[in-house]
Design an enzyme around this catalytic site. Structure first.
Site, PDB file in Angstrom:
ATOM      1  N   ASP A  46       0.790  -1.207  -0.137  1.00 10.26           N
ATOM      2  CA  ASP A  46      -0.009   0.048  -0.057  1.00 10.26           C
ATOM      3  C   ASP A  46       0.915   1.429   0.004  1.00 10.26           C
ATOM      4  OD1 ASP A  46      -2.309   1.419  -0.051  1.00 10.26           O
ATOM      5  OD2 ASP A  46      -2.492   1.488   2.196  1.00 10.26           O
ATOM      6  N   HIS A  63       3.807   3.049  -9.046  1.00  5.62           N
ATOM      7  CA  HIS A  63       3.919   1.673  -9.147  1.00  5.62           C
ATOM      8  C   HIS A  63       4.743   0.950  -9.416  1.00  5.62           C
ATOM      9  CE1 HIS A  63      -0.498   1.810  -8.360  1.00  5.62           C
ATOM     10  NE2 HIS A  63      -0.764   2.243  -9.330  1.00  5.62           N
ATOM     11  N   LEU A 157      11.664 -20.326  -2.250  1.00  7.87           N
ATOM     12  CA  LEU A 157      10.355 -19.594  -1.883  1.00  7.87           C
ATOM     13  C   LEU A 157       9.248 -19.739  -2.868  1.00  7.87           C
ATOM     14  CD1 LEU A 157       9.260 -17.048  -0.244  1.00  7.87           C
ATOM     15  CD2 LEU A 157      10.319 -15.967  -1.888  1.00  7.87           C
TER      16      LEU A 157
END
Length: 278
Positions: A46, A63, A157
């Site tokens: 955010d 972004h 991961l």
């Protein structure tokens, strides 16, 4: 959610695994005992728009900076030995944004996956997608499926990109699927358990969230992984997402490691063995 083939690149053709480039500061990950290391970190990225506004830049610049932040956080998770990271890349509520920003975000998600998948693959990262296919651009779906297939054989991961994802809709879709099975006579409603419901979520293999991390100082979960985060530890950091890096992740993980997770249980504060014979 699209169910892409899980066939990965053949072992002979796979690139040699490499370690992520160290942080620019030279900092190394903290030494956190395995037993208190979160295995699944959910991240709400955010603050991109506010970061851009503060610099008098278009929201798209926020972004773009956020992509760099995500890459550094993924690197930090790999270095620390975290097994799962889920990133909220585009929510079902994001369709309410302006058509121009939605178009940018669709193209940006597609290009981010295309730009980063080879690097993440070289780190041993397995890429997964959780979300709804309706409304999502076909080109975005294609890139997600390609990334899933390419990295399916990795055992490091697992990075789940939650694109066109909404938590309540995920549960609604699961209930709808269960109702169809009951109506078809394939499922006895009296035998439905939490495990039954979990098997009908977008990614049945996704483990429960241990650490829920949100940037920008906002303190809400915003419909992200509500089922999986039922017992997650929440950590809210003040940095806007483009200012987040692996150091912020490591700080949040250290905060998580200090917490006492009881899962509804209780600990008797009375010391044992202090009573003597009367």
């Amino acid at each position: 959610m699209a169910r892409a083939s899980r066939r990965g690149t053949s072992p002979a053709a796979r690139p040699e695994r490499v370690a992520p480039t160290p942080h620019v500061s030279g900092a190394r990950p903290p030494a956190i005992p395995r037993e208190v290391l979160p295995q699944h970190v959910a991240i709400v990225m955010d603050g991109n728009g506010r970061w851009a506004n503060a610099r008098h830049l278009p929201r798209t610049a926020g972004h773009e900076a956020g992509e760099v932040a995500l890459n550094d956080v993924v690197a930090g998770a790999v270095e620390l030995g975290i097994s799962h990271v889920s990133a909220y890349a585009f929510s079902t509520e994001n369709w309410k944004r302006s058509p121009e920003e939605v178009r940018f975000l669709m193209g940006f998600n597609r290009e981010t996956i295309r730009r980063r998948r080879d690097l993440w693959d070289s780190w041993g990262v397995r890429i997964r997608w959780a979300g709804r296919q309706p409304r999502l651009w076909g080109s975005v779906v294609k890139e997600l499926q390609v990334a899933e297939r390419q990295t399916a054989g990795n055992d490091g991961l697992t990075l789940t990109l939650c694109v066109n994802y909404g938590g309540r809709l995920e549960i609604t879709d699961a209930v709808r699927s269960l109702a169809a099975e009951v109506a078809a006579g394939r499922l006895d409603p009296s035998r439905i358990t939490e495990k039954t419901i979990a098997k009908h979520l977008y990614d049945p293999d996704m483990p429960d969230v241990d650490l829920f991390l949100r940037s920008s100082g906002e303190q809400r979960t915003s419909n992200f992984l509500p089922w999986q985060s039922a017992y997650a530890e929440l950590v809210f950091v003040p940095e806007l997402w483009p200012d987040v890096d692996r150091l912020v992740l490591w700080r949040a993980v250290e905060e998580y490691a200090r917490r006492d997770r009881r899962y509804g249980g209780a600990v008797d504060a009375v010391s044992q063995g202090t009573g003597g014979a009367s």
